[in-house]
Scaffold this motif. Structure first.
Motif, short mmCIF file in Angstrom:
data_model
loop_
_atom_site.label_atom_id
_atom_site.label_comp_id
_atom_site.label_asym_id
_atom_site.label_seq_id
_atom_site.Cartn_x
_atom_site.Cartn_y
_atom_site.Cartn_z
N LEU A 52 77.64 17.61 2.88
CA LEU A 52 76.26 17.58 2.39
C LEU A 52 76.10 16.83 1.07
CD1 LEU A 52 75.61 21.31 3.22
CD2 LEU A 52 74.26 19.43 4.15
N LEU A 54 76.95 14.01 0.27
CA LEU A 54 76.61 12.60 0.45
C LEU A 54 75.10 12.38 0.37
CD1 LEU A 54 78.99 11.70 3.40
CD2 LEU A 54 79.31 11.15 0.99
N ASP A 55 74.32 13.34 0.86
CA ASP A 55 72.87 13.24 0.85
C ASP A 55 72.24 13.97 -0.33
OD1 ASP A 55 72.79 11.81 3.28
OD2 ASP A 55 72.90 13.67 4.42
N GLU A 56 72.88 15.01 -0.81
CA GLU A 56 72.22 15.92 -1.75
C GLU A 56 72.66 15.75 -3.20
OE1 GLU A 56 69.82 17.79 -0.83
OE2 GLU A 56 70.00 17.74 1.36
N THR A 135 77.07 8.02 10.56
CA THR A 135 75.72 7.60 10.19
C THR A 135 75.59 7.38 8.68
OG1 THR A 135 74.83 8.88 12.05
CG2 THR A 135 73.28 8.25 10.32
N HIS A 136 75.16 6.20 8.32
CA HIS A 136 74.78 5.87 6.95
C HIS A 136 75.90 6.28 5.97
CE1 HIS A 136 71.90 4.41 4.11
NE2 HIS A 136 71.70 5.57 3.52
N GLY A 137 75.62 7.23 5.05
CA GLY A 137 76.60 7.61 4.04
C GLY A 137 77.85 8.26 4.60
N GLU A 138 77.80 8.74 5.86
CA GLU A 138 78.98 9.36 6.46
C GLU A 138 80.16 8.39 6.55
OE1 GLU A 138 76.46 12.32 9.47
OE2 GLU A 138 77.70 10.71 10.27
#
Length: 319
Positions: A52, A54-56, A135-138
């Motif tokens: 989490l 990566l997004d938060e 996906t993306h930042g993953e």
């Protein structure tokens, strides 16, 4: 068998601490099976938790971020590997009960991490599915899977396969899985928000199969707890502290029928969602739509799927 009891375990993972997470998964899966389930589904990377931060966490994707580096090291140390003995209790649970369990995990192969939705099945090796496109930042965490882990498990009641998160927006991946004739599909998500629910219900309609859309629930406090269990560093703790939200994943799991209707819906908290599937609905639905058969045009469209493992390095002995 035309009626199949199933369950989606919507629960909070124990982030990072995969050994503790396996113990929790066995307990939860056992509860679901005791409730009658012959198929149990967990969400994306339940073992280890979704990354989490990566997004938060602001700045987590910056080059050489100390907290992100620390988290990556912990994930590599904790990740499951081929033949991992820590997973034996899950396999034994399947062997003794005859149930099938689909669960996500961080997997280490050599020096890389993969997002793997593992299917444990009675008396057989684990069926792996490694996410084809993080996906993306993953992509800062996971390597891309290959076609060698696109497959289904053939049970006595039918076949089960899985895709992970945004793979459900890969038209050719969906076409490949529909060709394998899934009776039940596990759609593994970190949380099932509105767009993800649309994708899951679309998959059910398009593939004429039941879909178990499995999400996680997660709070910031639980991320801290898992980090402490895994022996987190100061840098990793500071990264988690920078996350502003308290509730990070809200579940939203549900079970959809082959006509896309929802037959069971979870709330936002932790729960085990049960349903009994009438598998005859699949064949009845094929009367009007069979995307792999009478609604395809093989004279116009052709899909080639490469199922070879791509290891990148091939060692050859001298002749």
């Amino acid at each position: 068998m035309t009626e199949l009891p199933v369950a989606v375990v919507q629960a909070a993972p124990i982030p990072l601490a995969i050994g503790d997470g396996i113990e929790q998964a066995v307990k939860l899966a056992s509860e679901a099976i005791e409730g009658g389930a012959k198929l149990v589904a967990f969400g994306e990377t339940f073992l280890g938790g979704y990354p989490l931060w990566l997004d938060e966490a602001p700045g987590a994707a910056l080059w050489d971020h100390p907290g992100t580096r620390a988290m990556h090291r912990i994930l590599l140390e904790q990740a499951v590997v081929a033949g991992d003995e820590r997973l034996l209790p899950l396999q034994e649970l399947c062997d003794t009960t005859g149930a099938v369990i689909s669960i996500g995990a961080h997997e280490r192969v050599r020096q890389s991490l993969y997002n793997n939705q593992m299917t444990f099945r009675p008396g057989l090796p684990v069926l792996d599915h490694r996410k084809l496109v993080p996906t993306h930042g993953e992509r800062l965490v996971w390597m891309r899977g290959d076609g060698s882990t696109l497959g289904v498990h053939q049970a006595e009641w039918g076949s089960i396969g899985s895709l992970i998160c945004w793979e459900h927006w890969m038209p050719l991946a969906r076409a490949a899985m529909h060709n394998l004739g899934e009776s039940v599909h596990v759609a593994a998500w970190p949380t099932v928000r509105e767009q993800y629910a649309i994708a899951s219900r679309h998959y059910a309609m398009e593939g004429r199969c039941f879909v178990l859309a499995a999400g996680l629930v997660q709070t910031k406090a639980q991320v801290f707890d898992g980090l402490e269990r895994a022996g987190g560093s100061t840098e990793a703790r500071e990264l988690v502290e920078s996350i502003e939200a308290d509730v990070l994943n809200k579940g939203g799991s549900f079970i959809a029928a082959p006509d896309a209707r929802i037959v069971a819906q979870a709330s936002e908290g932790e729960e085990i969602l049960h349903a009994v599937l009438d598998l005859s609905e699949r064949d009845e639905g094929l009367a009007s739509l069979d995307t792999d058969g009478h609604y395809s045009r093989p004279d116009v469209f052709e899909l080639s799927v490469d199922t070879r493992a791509k290891d990148g390095v091939n060692w050859k002995a001298e002749q």
